[in-house]
Design an enzyme around this catalytic site. Structure first.
Site, PDB file in Angstrom:
ATOM      1  CD  GLU A 391     -71.458 -30.608 -21.563  1.00 34.26           C
ATOM      2  OE1 GLU A 391     -70.587 -30.956 -22.130  1.00 34.26           O
ATOM      3  OE2 GLU A 391     -71.266 -30.605 -20.276  1.00 34.26           O
ATOM      4  CG  HIS A 397     -62.007 -26.910 -28.089  1.00 37.97           C
ATOM      5  ND1 HIS A 397     -61.882 -26.884 -26.676  1.00 37.97           N
ATOM      6  CD2 HIS A 397     -61.214 -26.607 -28.855  1.00 37.97           C
ATOM      7  CE1 HIS A 397     -60.339 -26.507 -26.740  1.00 37.97           C
ATOM      8  NE2 HIS A 397     -60.121 -26.583 -27.838  1.00 37.97           N
TER       9      HIS A 397
END
Length: 601
Positions: A391, A397
């Protein structure tokens, strides 16, 4: 009888909860911000009929639209995160419903946008870029929108479809309430006769236990509970399929699969290549199942034997603080900048850590502009440690894309969503394998690695094939009854897992608890993402700084290029089945090593 207690939300320490006040200090502040959307709607709708009139009108509209979408993203993050932390809380359910109504109304008011952008001829649009250099900011957005011209309707038709958003979203919403809020499960007994609470959160931990009585009771308790609602669950999935077909037909797509993948500019061939590549490597999965049956010493292997470790006596509890440090250390190859951001997230309440009564199950990352938010149900297992790494891969990202792209280009598409998360997991595994000198611990870690392949590449591809089969049934006019769903799901399990496992009635109900079946052909991207991530992690470890630079460029790309081109920039071509085949070759090599190690123990 003793019974482990699931804490209430107010019993969770603040430092173990996410900092939603970074979005809005109070619910009242959120309400005030939501009210401003009405003015935004009026301003934006006033541009109807004007987008092709002048470069200035087009630029002014797109500028305001980008600002409003950024505001809506913050509003949605707040109410949805609040609702997920306790799905029983009616206040936040109502806020989420109010937000969705507002967004649907906004979408309907702006539904003229796409047809009007499509109507601008190429020469005129190029002239607009020259007349208003500020429009270059939106060139990618406009080009991508115009790519779908053949599937864009008239302004009136687009408005009608947009207005139906709450209706078409109902199957997913109802499933979420049934699955997270209303579905309850009986207490079960472990091998010592002690009572244990069964929830979506505890089920995973129980299935990983070495107590076979506990595993069996949890498995039967969960799926027998879902079986009581089999017809309701089937009706929801049938409604989901019908609404996807309605929208695909309305937009003149050949199939719901084509419609789903076209949104992110991914060829249908990528989806089908994945299934074909996995089919060609199904022998390795069957070999894994045979090895599991042999090492567990069972006459019959059941699905409740699928997750327990093959290497007993190595399991240990991993406190959250230790998990964070290990993940931080493992991601050393990604460089100081990456790890500094990771540490910022660890220390500034980006994460909602532990399970509480009513909390949404599973885990996810939501990439808010202020900073990402990560939901966990951390339970001190090795799996939970890997989920943390996974996660936070999503989170970073989102962070890199938000920092390096304009808001309109920052939201990466779902095809690349699982790459960064799984790359983190692969690097964590390599770190843990590199650290251990103990054969039993190495076997334990390889067992976990094998289970990642099984769960992410094989199992998610099976889900993807199930979705494709359901889409074909709906296209043929069939109703997705419980009997049909159970039959199709059973046949896939028989094919994917092979003859050495008992495919019982309980597993035939598993489809009823999979939320991703409401995500519109999402799950195949777990498998393609895993394949890409395996390739990227090896490239990073082998090539160092140059590969890291390419990888961080990918993380920073948002949706500034097509997902296929973004991955090619990082060194992976997903239009070819080669990354999938390479990943499954590694799976075969790990099976070889596991067999040798277990003979030595």
């Amino acid at each position: 009888m003793s019974k482990t207690k699931i804490r209430q939300r107010h019993e969770i320490p603040v430092e173990d909860t996410w900092a939603l006040e970074d979005l809005y200090v109070t619910d009242e502040a959120w309400e005030a911000e939501l009210a401003t959307i009405e003015e935004d709607k009026a301003v934006l709708s006033a541009f109807a009929g004007k987008l092709g009139a002048s470069a200035a009108d087009l630029l002014n509209y797109l500028t305001r639209m980008e600002q409003v979408n950024a505001k809506a993203e913050l509003l949605g993050n707040y109410c949805m995160r609040k609702a997920d932390q306790d799905t029983r809380n009616a206040t936040y359910q109502a806020m989420s419903g109010k937000f969705m109504s507002t967004v649907v109304a906004l979408g309907a008011a702006c539904s003229f946008e796409t047809p009007e952008i499509m109507a601008i001829d190429e020469q005129t649009l190029e002239g607009f870029y020259t007349a208003e250099p500020g429009l270059e900011r939106y060139r990618r957005y406009l080009t991508d929108a115009r790519r779908m011209k053949a599937h864009t309707l008239s302004a009136a038709e687009e408005k009608l479809l947009a207005s139906a958003g709450e209706v078409t979203g109902a199957p997913s919403d109802i499933f979420g309430n049934l699955n997270n809020a209303d579905m309850t499960f009986p207490d079960i007994e472990d091998g010592e006769g002690k009572k244990r609470p069964l929830t979506q959160g505890t089920f995973i931990a129980y299935e990983m236990s070495d107590d076979r009585v506990l595993r069996k009771n949890a498995y039967e308790g969960l799926y027998h509970s879902f079986a009581k609602f089999r017809n309701t669950s089937a009706a929801l999935l049938n409604a989901q399929g019908k609404q996807l077909k309605f929208k695909a037909d309305a937009r003149k797509y050949d199939s719901t699969l084509q419609a789903a993948l076209d949104r992110t500019n991914v060829p249908v061939s990528v989806y089908k290549n994945l299934i074909e590549a996995v089919h060609q490597n199904i022998d390795k999965m069957h070999r894994y199942i045979r090895l599991r049956k042999k090492l567990l010493g069972l006459d019959e292997l059941h699905f409740y034997d699928s997750y327990t470790s093959l290497v007993p006596g190595v399991d240990k509890k991993i406190p959250f603080a230790e998990a964070k440090q290990t993940v931080y250390d493992a991601l050393y190859p990604l460089g100081d900048n990456y790890r500094a951001i990771l540490k910022e997230g660890f220390e500034n309440r980006w994460i909602d850590v532990y399970e509480n009564a009513g909390k949404r199950g599973g885990a996810y990352s939501a990439g808010a502009a202020v900073h990402p938010y990560v939901l966990l149900n951390y339970d001190e297992t090795l799996k939970s440690q890997f989920t943390l790494a996974h996660e936070m891969g999503h989170a970073l990202h989102s962070y890199y894309s938000n920092q390096n792209q304009n808001p309109i280009d920052a939201d990466y598409v779902i095809f690349v969503a699982e790459v960064a998360s799984t790359c983190n997991e692969a690097l964590l595994m390599e770190y843990l394998l590199g650290k251990t000198t103990d054969k039993k611990e190495r076997a334990y870690l390889i067992n976990h690695f094998l289970d990642q392949f099984k769960g992410t590449l094989y199992r998610q591809t099976m889900f993807a094939e199930f979705e494709m089969i359901l889409g074909r049934h709906v296209a043929a006019g069939h109703t997705l009854t419980a009997d049909l769903l159970c039959s199709e799901y059973r046949k896939l399990n028989e094919f994917y897992y092979g003859p050495d496992i008992v495919v019982d009635d309980e597993i035939a109900m598993e489809w009823a608890r999979i939320p991703h079946l409401y995500y519109n052909y999402y799950v195949f991207q777990y498998a393609t993402g895993y394949s890409a991530a395996i390739a990227l992690s090896r490239k990073i470890l082998a090539e160092g700084e140059s590969a890291v630079a390419d990888y961080l460029g990918f993380l920073s790309g948002g949706c500034s290029k097509s997902p296929i081109d973004l991955l090619k920039g990082a060194g992976v071509d997903m239009t070819s089945p080669e990354p999938v085949n390479q990943a499954l070759n590694l799976f075969g090599q790990l099976l070889d090593e596991m067999e040798v190690l277990m003979e030595q123990l």
